[in-house]
Design an enzyme around this catalytic site. Sequence first.
Site, short mmCIF file in Angstrom:
data_model
loop_
_atom_site.label_atom_id
_atom_site.label_comp_id
_atom_site.label_asym_id
_atom_site.label_seq_id
_atom_site.Cartn_x
_atom_site.Cartn_y
_atom_site.Cartn_z
N LYS A 73 0.86 -1.19 0.00
CA LYS A 73 0.00 0.00 0.00
C LYS A 73 0.90 1.24 0.00
CE LYS A 73 -2.09 1.88 3.55
NZ LYS A 73 -1.79 3.32 3.23
N GLY A 110 7.39 5.65 7.77
CA GLY A 110 6.61 6.88 7.89
C GLY A 110 6.89 7.58 9.20
N GLU A 119 10.48 1.89 10.16
CA GLU A 119 11.50 2.90 9.90
C GLU A 119 10.80 4.23 9.96
OE1 GLU A 119 13.34 5.73 8.27
OE2 GLU A 119 13.37 4.59 6.41
N CYS A 170 13.73 11.15 5.70
CA CYS A 170 13.77 10.81 7.12
C CYS A 170 15.17 10.96 7.71
CB CYS A 170 13.26 9.38 7.32
SG CYS A 170 14.10 8.16 6.29
N GLU A 198 11.49 17.24 13.93
CA GLU A 198 11.91 16.72 12.62
C GLU A 198 11.38 17.67 11.55
OE1 GLU A 198 11.76 12.68 9.89
OE2 GLU A 198 10.08 13.12 11.22
#
Length: 484
Positions: A176, A230, A252, A286, A380
């Site tokens: 997905k 994500g 992750e 990320c 972040e």
Amino acid sequence: MIEKYSKQFIGGIWRDGSSDIVYEDVNPFNNEVIARFKLSNKEDINKAYVAAKHAQKIWAETPAEEKKKVLLRAAELFQERKDEFAQILVKETGSSFLKSMGEVLSIIEMIKDAATYSDRINTPVMVPSSTPGKENLIFHKPAGVVGIISPFNYPLFLSIRAVAPALAVGDAVVLKPDLQTQISGGFIISEVFEQAGLPKGVLNVLTCDMEEVGDYFVEHPIPSIISFTGSTAVGRHIGALCGKHLKKVALELGGNSPLVVLEDADLDQAVDAAVFGKFIHQGQICMITNRIFVHRKLYDEFVTRYVEKVEQLPYGDPMDQKVVIGPIINERQIQKILQYVELGKQEGHKLVLEGQRIGNVLTPFVFADVKNDSKLAQTEIFGPIAMIIPFDDEKEALELANETEYGLSGAVFTKDFERGIEFARQLESGMAHVNDQTVNSAPNTPFGGVKASGLGRYGGEWGFEEFTSVKWVSVQRERRNYPF
């Protein structure tokens, strides 16, 4: 070119999803609709998992050479069509051409490396036994069906790094991808593997509206492994669901990666790396360089050189191959980034380069003299905002670098390699690099984080472990004497 990718791929059949929702996939640079999809619903998710469960039994028994042949053919097809797929990435994700081509080329090597797993799955490992005459054999088996959820930022790479090893060991997959990048993160993958000869049902790709399907993709009883890339917030939720249902999970998640410039660093090298590590794909990665720590001895000169280099980065339409800074993925993300800029101003950090919004493009912002315990530094930043922080000695630099809930990647610059290795080892991160920036990946190395950056590892022998189950078989070759 792109319009042909407008169907879901379930059980080896391209068809419309069963949801009433039609999703418009847009080019993030100019908001042009590039494809429309009738999405999948819970019924389609169930059909995909049932098809995968049926196909997996047959695929698991397929000889290793045949599995390798399919994967290596897929790698060949990606190589043959690399220009086409790079253009899709540019158009659908807003990536620069440089980043897009690099993404396609990197997954080719990743698939080739994963193909070697097909041999390993049938090769037992022998371990010694303290019992006389006993032989211990450790077998790896396919885990079964894997549900994979991938994000928008590196959609092809972050899908393939789970899809390829899962297929190589004999698992079946339901993938997905993110709605915003479902072509580059999903449907070109299913097309390539279909053309490579993968049997029907072994790989299924679908997209759905999360408000409609909720947690069904994760909680469905068939998948034994969930792989998610994500945000940390969503990762915590998925991890909790997998714990509840006793599913293996690979997560992750987010990052706040530090890049540390020690007093003996090569300044030119450090500046170049820190610019690249912050602004590749507009900072939407990320493991992007989020906080830059520079020794006071080099600090003023570093800031000056850094700003000068960043000011020269070309921005605009990523269809222009000279462009480095392209669009942000959507309006919501643009507004979030601009709010971070205002936060930085309110917190009193020194704005040494103020970017601007031009359409859906944000040109770089650079803050200096940032406080490491500020909200800005502890967030972040998934966008083109650089933060530079001074330090006085190596001990302080290490403490500051580790002062975050995240632990994905890190970097340190020094002319003393052994010093750099020791510093890198002490960084609280799953990955760390000496004299290089934080955005690195190699197919034969373990990729993943610690703390709030996730669980599990992708790549190399570690990826092989993630997508298999382990079984101990012992053989008593001599009669054993029992105590009664």
